[in-house]
Design a protein around this motif. Structure first.
Motif, short mmCIF file in Angstrom:
data_model
loop_
_atom_site.label_atom_id
_atom_site.label_comp_id
_atom_site.label_asym_id
_atom_site.label_seq_id
_atom_site.Cartn_x
_atom_site.Cartn_y
_atom_site.Cartn_z
N ALA A 66 -2.78 -5.59 14.04
CA ALA A 66 -2.37 -4.57 15.01
C ALA A 66 -3.26 -3.34 14.95
CB ALA A 66 -0.91 -4.17 14.76
N GLY A 67 -3.98 -3.16 13.84
CA GLY A 67 -4.89 -2.03 13.72
C GLY A 67 -4.24 -0.83 13.05
N ARG A 68 -4.67 -0.55 11.84
CA ARG A 68 -4.14 0.61 11.09
C ARG A 68 -4.28 1.90 11.88
NH1 ARG A 68 -2.30 4.58 9.32
NH2 ARG A 68 -2.28 5.36 7.17
N GLU A 69 -5.36 2.02 12.65
CA GLU A 69 -5.64 3.25 13.38
C GLU A 69 -4.65 3.53 14.50
OE1 GLU A 69 -7.74 -0.12 15.47
OE2 GLU A 69 -7.42 0.51 13.39
N ASN A 70 -3.84 2.54 14.84
CA ASN A 70 -2.88 2.70 15.94
C ASN A 70 -1.53 3.24 15.49
OD1 ASN A 70 -4.56 1.65 18.08
ND2 ASN A 70 -4.31 -0.37 17.13
N PHE A 71 -1.38 3.46 14.19
CA PHE A 71 -0.06 3.84 13.69
C PHE A 71 -0.10 4.95 12.65
CE2 PHE A 71 0.23 -0.63 14.92
CZ PHE A 71 1.39 -0.64 15.70
N TYR A 72 0.99 5.70 12.63
CA TYR A 72 1.29 6.58 11.51
C TYR A 72 2.29 5.80 10.66
CZ TYR A 72 -0.83 10.40 14.15
OH TYR A 72 -1.71 11.19 14.84
N ILE A 73 1.98 5.65 9.38
CA ILE A 73 2.83 4.87 8.49
C ILE A 73 3.61 5.79 7.56
CG2 ILE A 73 2.89 3.05 6.76
CD1 ILE A 73 1.89 2.17 9.53
N ALA A 74 4.93 5.62 7.59
CA ALA A 74 5.82 6.37 6.69
C ALA A 74 6.56 5.39 5.80
CB ALA A 74 6.82 7.19 7.50
N THR A 75 6.66 5.72 4.54
CA THR A 75 7.50 4.94 3.64
C THR A 75 8.20 5.90 2.70
OG1 THR A 75 7.62 2.96 2.25
CG2 THR A 75 5.75 4.44 1.87
N LYS A 76 8.98 5.38 1.79
CA LYS A 76 9.80 6.24 0.93
C LYS A 76 10.25 5.47 -0.30
CE LYS A 76 13.52 5.33 4.28
NZ LYS A 76 12.69 4.56 5.25
N ALA A 77 10.67 6.22 -1.32
CA ALA A 77 11.09 5.58 -2.56
C ALA A 77 12.13 6.43 -3.27
CB ALA A 77 9.89 5.35 -3.48
N MET A 78 13.03 5.75 -3.95
CA MET A 78 14.07 6.43 -4.71
C MET A 78 13.57 6.68 -6.13
SD MET A 78 17.69 4.90 -3.31
CE MET A 78 17.26 3.17 -3.37
N GLY A 79 12.50 7.43 -6.22
CA GLY A 79 11.98 7.87 -7.51
C GLY A 79 12.10 9.38 -7.57
N TYR A 80 12.87 9.89 -8.49
CA TYR A 80 13.16 11.32 -8.48
C TYR A 80 12.39 12.10 -9.54
CZ TYR A 80 16.87 9.28 -5.70
OH TYR A 80 17.55 8.55 -4.75
N ASP A 81 11.85 11.40 -10.54
CA ASP A 81 11.03 12.08 -11.55
C ASP A 81 9.55 11.79 -11.29
OD1 ASP A 81 10.08 9.71 -13.36
OD2 ASP A 81 12.23 9.39 -13.11
N ILE A 101 -1.27 6.78 2.96
CA ILE A 101 -0.01 6.69 3.70
C ILE A 101 0.21 8.03 4.38
CG2 ILE A 101 2.50 6.49 3.46
CD1 ILE A 101 1.85 4.57 1.04
N ASP A 102 0.56 8.00 5.66
CA ASP A 102 0.67 9.24 6.43
C ASP A 102 1.83 10.12 5.99
OD1 ASP A 102 -1.43 8.87 8.67
OD2 ASP A 102 -0.35 6.97 8.65
N LEU A 103 2.96 9.50 5.69
CA LEU A 103 4.14 10.27 5.28
C LEU A 103 4.86 9.54 4.16
CD1 LEU A 103 6.25 12.58 5.71
CD2 LEU A 103 7.35 11.08 7.41
N TYR A 104 4.98 10.21 3.00
CA TYR A 104 5.74 9.62 1.90
C TYR A 104 6.96 10.50 1.65
CZ TYR A 104 6.05 6.05 -1.68
OH TYR A 104 6.44 4.94 -2.39
N GLN A 105 8.14 9.84 1.62
CA GLN A 105 9.40 10.58 1.55
C GLN A 105 10.18 10.27 0.27
OE1 GLN A 105 10.96 10.02 5.99
NE2 GLN A 105 9.73 8.32 5.23
N VAL A 106 10.82 11.28 -0.27
CA VAL A 106 11.79 11.04 -1.34
C VAL A 106 13.01 10.43 -0.66
CG1 VAL A 106 13.06 12.02 -3.26
CG2 VAL A 106 10.95 13.11 -2.50
N HIS A 107 13.41 9.26 -1.11
CA HIS A 107 14.39 8.45 -0.39
C HIS A 107 15.81 8.63 -0.92
CE1 HIS A 107 15.46 4.07 1.04
NE2 HIS A 107 16.08 4.99 1.74
N ASN A 108 16.72 8.94 0.00
CA ASN A 108 18.16 8.93 -0.27
C ASN A 108 18.56 9.80 -1.45
OD1 ASN A 108 20.84 8.22 0.14
ND2 ASN A 108 20.70 6.38 -1.13
N VAL A 109 18.26 11.08 -1.38
CA VAL A 109 18.71 12.03 -2.39
C VAL A 109 20.19 12.29 -2.13
CG1 VAL A 109 18.37 14.30 -3.42
CG2 VAL A 109 16.43 13.06 -2.47
#
Length: 339
Positions: A66-81, A101-109
Motif C-alpha cells: 500500500a506504500g508507507r508514504e501514504n499513511f500516518y501510522i499510530a500505535t500504542k502500548a501499555m508500558g508505563y515505566d 512511527i508517526d504517533l506512539y501513544q501510552v495505551h489505556n492509562v
C-alpha cells in the motif's frame, strides 16, 4: 476524503481513520486488501497497538504494497515505566518493519498511579521523548477510558494527542476534548460506534464529524466493504439533518442506561474486580466478534467477574444507575460459554 490537522503535529489526517482491532480476525491477504482500500478511499491514518495480537504485523506487511508514504501510522502500548515503553517501541518498529512511527501513544492509562509512573523520572514518557529525539517516533500521545485521568495527563505539554471514547451515547469526553483542542492537541475518537452497540454506524460517524471536537475517528474495520462505507462519511461532510438527529436520538434512547461508559466511578471494587474492563472484554467477544481475543484479555485479569460478592457498592457509585452486579453475572456466563 476531508482532512484536518492533528493538533500541532503538522500531520494532515483523514477525518475517518482505520482502527486496527478487528483485523485480528482476518488473514494477512485480506488485511492487505483492507489497507489498500483505505489508501484508495483516502484514509491516511492507521491506529493499532502492541496488544492487538497480529494487527501490527498485518499492517506492517500490508504497507509494503500500500506504500508507507501514504499513511500516518499510530500505535500504542501499555508500558508505563521507562524500560517497558522503550522495549515496546523497539518491538513495534521491528514488527511493522518501519524506520519510524508517526504517533506512539501510552495505551489505556486507567489508574492515577499509572499516570504518576508514566510521568515519573523513570517513566514511559521519558522513553517516548528519547525515541522522539532519535527520530524513532515523530509524536507522542495518550489514550484511556477515564476522563479525570486524561484531563490530568494533558496538562503535560509533551502529549500532542489524546484518544478517548466518543459517540452519540458516550459524550463524557466533551470537556476533555475541548481542553485538548484549546491546547493545540489532536483529538482521536475511539469506539466511534460505541464498540458496535450503536446500531446506526454511519450516523454515529456523521455525528462525530459534526461535533467540532474530533480530528479523526477510528472505527474498527475488517472488510473492504466496511472501509468503503465508512470512508464515504468522510467525503460527505454534510451537516446532520433534522431527520438524522431524530434517528440518533431514538437510538440513544433505545440503548438507555444499560451501557457501560467506562467512566470508572464504580472503582475500586472491594474484591479487586476491574469492572469496566470486564465489560470491555465482553464487548470484544460479543460486539466485535473477537471471542478468542476477548477471552484472552479476560483470562489475563488477576480478579475475574465471578469474584463479585454482590455488595453493590459499585452500583451505588454508578452515575448511570447500571445493574452492575447482574451485568457481571452475565459476563461470567459469556466467558464460561467460550470455554
Amino acid at each position: 476524503m476531508k482532512k484536518r490537522m492533528l493538533g500541532n503535529t503538522g500531520m494532515e489526517v483523514s477525518v475517518i481513520g482505520f482502527g486496527g482491532i478487528p483485523i485480528q480476525r482476518v488473514n494477512q491477504e485480506e488485511a492487505t486488501k483492507i489497507v489498500l482500500e483505505c489508501r484508495d478511499r483516502g484514509i491516511n491514518f492507521i491506529d493499532t497497538a502492541r496488544g492487538y495480537t497480529v494487527s501490527e504485523e498485518y499492517i506492517g506487511n500490508a504497507l509494503k504494497k500500500a506504500g508507507r508514504e501514504n499513511f500516518y501510522i499510530a500505535t500504542k502500548a501499555m508500558g508505563y515505566d521507562y524500560e517497558s515503553m522503550k522495549n515496546f517501541i523497539e518491538e513495534s518498529l521491528k514488527t511493522m518493519q518501519l524506520d519510524y512511527i508517526d504517533l506512539y501513544q501510552v495505551h489505556n492509562v486507567s489508574k492515577m498511579e499509572q499516570l504518576d509512573t508514566v510521568l515519573s523520572e523513570n517513566g514511559a514518557l521519558k522513553a517516548l521523548v528519547e525515541a522522539k529525539e532519535k527520530g524513532l517516533i515523530k509524536h507522542i500521545g495518550i489514550t484511556g477510558h477515564i476522563r479525570e485521568i486524561l484531563l490530568k495527563a494533558i496538562e503535560n505539554d509533551e502529549f500532542e494527542t489524546v484518544q478517548f471514547p466518543f459517540n452519540p451515547v458516550e459524550s463524557q469526553g466533551t470537556e476533555l476534548f475541548t481542553k485538548a483542542l484549546e491546547k493545540g492537541m489532536g483529538t482521536i475518537a475511539m469506539k466511534p460506534i460505541a464498540g458496535g452497540a450503536f446500531g446506526k454506524g454511519k450516523l454515529s460517524l456523521k455525528y462525530i464529524m459534526n461535533s467540532n471536537l474530533i480530528t479523526v475517528a477510528i472505527p474498527g474495520m475488517d472488510s473492504v466493504s466496511q472501509v468503503a462505507e465508512n470512508a464515504a462519511i468522510g467525503i460527505d461532510g454534510e451537516p446532520l439533518t433534522q431527520e438524522e438527529m431524530e434517528e440518533i436520538k431514538k437510538e440513544v434512547e433505545s440503548l438507555g442506561n444499560d451501557f457501560c461508559r467506562r467512566c470508572g466511578y464504580c472503582k475500586p471494587c472491594p474484591e479487586g474486580i476491574d469492572i469496566p474492563n470486564v465489560f470491555v472484554y465482553e464487548g470484544y467477544a460479543i460486539r466485535y466478534n473477537l471471542p478468542e481475543y476477548g477471552k484472552l484479555k479476560y483470562d489475563g485479569m488477576p480478579v475475574k467477574a465471578d469474584a463479585c460478592v454482590r455488595c453493590r457498592k459499585c452500583e451505588r457509585k454508578c452515575p448511570y444507575n447500571l445493574h452492575i452486579v447482574d451485568k457481571l453475572k452475565h459476563a461470567v456466563e459469556t466467558f464460561k460459554n467460550l470455554e
